[in-house]
Every structure is written in C-alpha cells, then in structure tokens.
Design a protein around this motif. Sequence first.
Motif, PDB file in Angstrom:
ATOM      1  N   VAL A   9      35.508  29.347  45.026  1.00 11.47           N
ATOM      2  CA  VAL A   9      36.018  28.397  44.039  1.00 11.47           C
ATOM      3  C   VAL A   9      34.903  27.457  43.595  1.00 11.47           C
ATOM      4  O   VAL A   9      34.737  27.187  42.391  1.00 11.47           O
ATOM      5  N   LEU A  10      34.123  26.972  44.543  1.00 11.12           N
ATOM      6  CA  LEU A  10      33.000  26.089  44.206  1.00 11.12           C
ATOM      7  C   LEU A  10      31.969  26.817  43.358  1.00 11.12           C
ATOM      8  O   LEU A  10      31.370  26.222  42.445  1.00 11.12           O
ATOM      9  N   ARG A  11      31.775  28.086  43.640  1.00  8.50           N
ATOM     10  CA  ARG A  11      30.834  28.867  42.838  1.00  8.50           C
ATOM     11  C   ARG A  11      31.313  28.976  41.391  1.00  8.50           C
ATOM     12  O   ARG A  11      30.512  28.903  40.450  1.00  8.50           O
ATOM     13  N   ILE A  27      29.131  27.738  38.176  1.00  9.11           N
ATOM     14  CA  ILE A  27      28.861  28.576  37.004  1.00  9.11           C
ATOM     15  C   ILE A  27      29.484  27.945  35.762  1.00  9.11           C
ATOM     16  O   ILE A  27      28.870  27.917  34.687  1.00  9.11           O
ATOM     17  N   GLY A  28      30.688  27.423  35.924  1.00 12.42           N
ATOM     18  CA  GLY A  28      31.355  26.771  34.802  1.00 12.42           C
ATOM     19  C   GLY A  28      30.588  25.579  34.271  1.00 12.42           C
ATOM     20  O   GLY A  28      30.609  25.298  33.062  1.00 12.42           O
ATOM     21  N   ALA A  29      29.889  24.875  35.159  1.00 11.21           N
ATOM     22  CA  ALA A  29      29.095  23.718  34.725  1.00 11.21           C
ATOM     23  C   ALA A  29      28.012  24.123  33.734  1.00 11.21           C
ATOM     24  O   ALA A  29      27.641  23.343  32.849  1.00 11.21           O
ATOM     25  N   ARG A  30      27.518  25.345  33.849  1.00 13.46           N
ATOM     26  CA  ARG A  30      26.499  25.820  32.914  1.00 13.46           C
ATOM     27  C   ARG A  30      27.087  26.023  31.517  1.00 13.46           C
ATOM     28  O   ARG A  30      26.436  25.725  30.506  1.00 13.46           O
ATOM     29  N   PHE A  31      28.323  26.520  31.462  1.00 12.30           N
ATOM     30  CA  PHE A  31      28.994  26.655  30.163  1.00 12.30           C
ATOM     31  C   PHE A  31      29.369  25.277  29.610  1.00 12.30           C
ATOM     32  O   PHE A  31      29.253  25.035  28.403  1.00 12.30           O
ATOM     33  N   ASP A  32      29.818  24.384  30.497  1.00 10.12           N
ATOM     34  CA  ASP A  32      30.146  23.023  30.072  1.00 10.12           C
ATOM     35  C   ASP A  32      28.920  22.348  29.475  1.00 10.12           C
ATOM     36  O   ASP A  32      29.005  21.648  28.453  1.00 10.12           O
ATOM     37  N   GLN A  33      27.778  22.555  30.121  1.00  6.85           N
ATOM     38  CA  GLN A  33      26.541  21.937  29.669  1.00  6.85           C
ATOM     39  C   GLN A  33      26.185  22.370  28.258  1.00  6.85           C
ATOM     40  O   GLN A  33      25.721  21.561  27.441  1.00  6.85           O
ATOM     41  N   TRP A  73      28.864  35.128  28.365  1.00  9.89           N
ATOM     42  CA  TRP A  73      29.968  34.983  29.318  1.00  9.89           C
ATOM     43  C   TRP A  73      29.959  36.031  30.418  1.00  9.89           C
ATOM     44  O   TRP A  73      30.749  35.971  31.350  1.00  9.89           O
ATOM     45  N   GLY A  74      29.045  36.988  30.351  1.00 18.03           N
ATOM     46  CA  GLY A  74      28.955  37.969  31.419  1.00 18.03           C
ATOM     47  C   GLY A  74      28.635  37.355  32.766  1.00 18.03           C
ATOM     48  O   GLY A  74      29.031  37.880  33.812  1.00 18.03           O
ATOM     49  N   ILE A  75      27.938  36.200  32.749  1.00 18.91           N
ATOM     50  CA  ILE A  75      27.552  35.553  34.004  1.00 18.91           C
ATOM     51  C   ILE A  75      28.761  35.004  34.745  1.00 18.91           C
ATOM     52  O   ILE A  75      28.707  34.772  35.956  1.00 18.91           O
ATOM     53  N   ALA A  76      29.877  34.809  34.034  1.00 20.43           N
ATOM     54  CA  ALA A  76      31.079  34.253  34.661  1.00 20.43           C
ATOM     55  C   ALA A  76      31.807  35.280  35.520  1.00 20.43           C
ATOM     56  O   ALA A  76      32.637  34.908  36.349  1.00 20.43           O
ATOM     57  N   TYR A  77      31.503  36.562  35.334  1.00 19.07           N
ATOM     58  CA  TYR A  77      32.222  37.600  36.075  1.00 19.07           C
ATOM     59  C   TYR A  77      31.474  37.913  37.367  1.00 19.07           C
ATOM     60  O   TYR A  77      30.744  38.898  37.475  1.00 19.07           O
ATOM     61  N   PHE A  78      31.696  37.066  38.344  1.00 18.80           N
ATOM     62  CA  PHE A  78      30.988  37.149  39.619  1.00 18.80           C
ATOM     63  C   PHE A  78      31.893  37.576  40.763  1.00 18.80           C
ATOM     64  O   PHE A  78      31.423  37.900  41.854  1.00 18.80           O
ATOM     65  N   SER A  79      33.199  37.570  40.539  1.00 15.48           N
ATOM     66  CA  SER A  79      34.151  37.770  41.626  1.00 15.48           C
ATOM     67  C   SER A  79      35.084  38.942  41.344  1.00 15.48           C
ATOM     68  O   SER A  79      35.310  39.318  40.182  1.00 15.48           O
ATOM     69  N   LEU A  94      38.172  30.974  35.662  1.00 13.43           N
ATOM     70  CA  LEU A  94      37.942  29.568  36.012  1.00 13.43           C
ATOM     71  C   LEU A  94      36.514  29.155  35.689  1.00 13.43           C
ATOM     72  O   LEU A  94      36.253  27.999  35.335  1.00 13.43           O
ATOM     73  N   ALA A  95      35.585  30.092  35.803  1.00 14.89           N
ATOM     74  CA  ALA A  95      34.180  29.792  35.537  1.00 14.89           C
ATOM     75  C   ALA A  95      33.891  29.639  34.052  1.00 14.89           C
ATOM     76  O   ALA A  95      32.855  29.078  33.679  1.00 14.89           O
TER      77      ALA A  95
END
Length: 277
Positions: free
Chosen positions: A56-58, A62-68, A212-218, A226-227
């Motif tokens: 979840v923290l991960r 990752i989401g923080a990078r999109f937020d940025q 958005w490919g980087i968000a698919y980590f799980s 969520l990311a």
Amino acid sequence: SMKLSTRPSLSKYFPSRPFVIIASVYIAGMVFFAVFRLLFLTNFAEYVNDEPLSEVLRAFLIGARFDQMVVLLALAPPILLLPWVRTQTKAIRRTLIAYLTVVFSFFTLLLLADIRFYKFFDSHLNFLVAEYLGDGDMAGNLIVTDPEFYRSLLVWLVITLLLLATLWLILRISRRVENRRSLSNQIVYFVLFFCLAVLGIRGRISLAPMDWGIAYFSQNRFLNQLALNGIYTLGRNLTEQNRDPRLSYLPRQNRFPFVDPHDALLATQKMLETDKD
C-alpha cells in the motif's frame, strides 16, 4: 571593545520570496493529493484484501510521482512569472491566490468525481467523461440526482475554503523573506526551479517521459489503480483522444471506416472461391 563580525551574511545565498512561495505551494499540493489518495483508499478498502502495508505504501510512493506531475503543471505559470514580479504588491498576491484557488478547487471537483466514477466504472476518469457530459441535460440530471451529489458539493466547498486559507497563510508567512536578493541569485534559483519542474513533469530522466505503465507494479489490480491519479488519467486520455478525433468527437457510426456489409460479403466470397466452386 567588541569586534564586529566581518563574515559575509549567508542570507544572500538563500532563495528569495517567490521561490519560497513556489516551494511551499508545491509541498501543500503534494499533501493535498496524498489526502485524496487516502480518501480513495478508505472508500474502497475492501479491495486491498490481505496485501501487506508495504505494498500500500508503495502505491502511495508511485502515486506521488503522478501527483507531482499534476502539481508542477499547475505551478508552471508561477514558476515562470513569479520570480520577475513584485510579490509584495496586493494585486500580484490576489492574482496568485485566485489562480491557485481556482486550479486546486477544480482539482478537488475532479478528484471527488473520480471516486464516484471508480465506484460505477471500476476505473479512474477517462475519455468517457467527455462523452458522458456531451449528453447534455440527461448527464446533468444524473449528476444532480446522485445521492452523493450534495454531500460532495459540501465537501468541495469546505476544501476550497481550506485551500484559500492555506494559500493566504503561505503568503503571509513568506513576507518574512526578502522579495529580491541579487540578480545572480534570482537567475540561479530560477534555472534550478525550472529544471526541477521539467524533470518532475517528465517523471524521470530517461528519453521518454513517465507513463501510467509504472503504476502496474502489483498483482492486486486495486493497488495499481491506487497508484494512479484520476486527473492524470483523464488528461492522458484526452491528449491521446486529440491525436485521433474518431475516438469521441465524430458520431459513433463515423468513428471508424467500416466496409459496407454487401461489399464485405462479396469480397469474402471472392477470397474463398476455389476452382471446384
């Protein structure tokens, strides 16, 4: 007798007020999006299943990078203009507060809508929003009659007032910092902030920007969602849509050039014909 210090003041190397304002708004914006990601998580917590907290923290990291990327795009005009104007003037301060309040208030509406959109479509905001709103009165009636509409409207109003108060506080505290130092100081910090903003908007230093490919980590689909950032997915969809107007702006029957059924049947028969037919 006391000796006066002859050491140069280090304050001349510190950033001036415009850069302090920009950095403060950036931090506030990142917190803003983190809070909405937490709100998104609490609305769909059952989808996390038994995933460990580290996953979840991960997703948040990752989401923080999109937020940025979204925050820095919103801050692009202040980064380019604020270092060269007199931030102590009332007109500049009011213009800055008005711009940032409108932008982040609009972000609030989108993020609240993103939660409702995900509930019904199991996806973040995308080009379907443009089609949905294009239906006119029917879409408006569906939105207004949504049981969560008025509660969301109240939440939007409260968050907008909090944003306004936060921006006012940032500008008030920043008054303690000098509006200008040396010209060289301004240029150095402008170049530094500009380069960091470009890097943050791109998301990485490689040739291709982050997608958005980087968000698919799980293996858990929800953690991947969520990311992501609903504003990013909407913007990315609309950008790709603009490259191919058939996706939404043409009538459905004209989006793709289908072959006439009679012609298709004749062509198929011709391809399947053999000498024995």
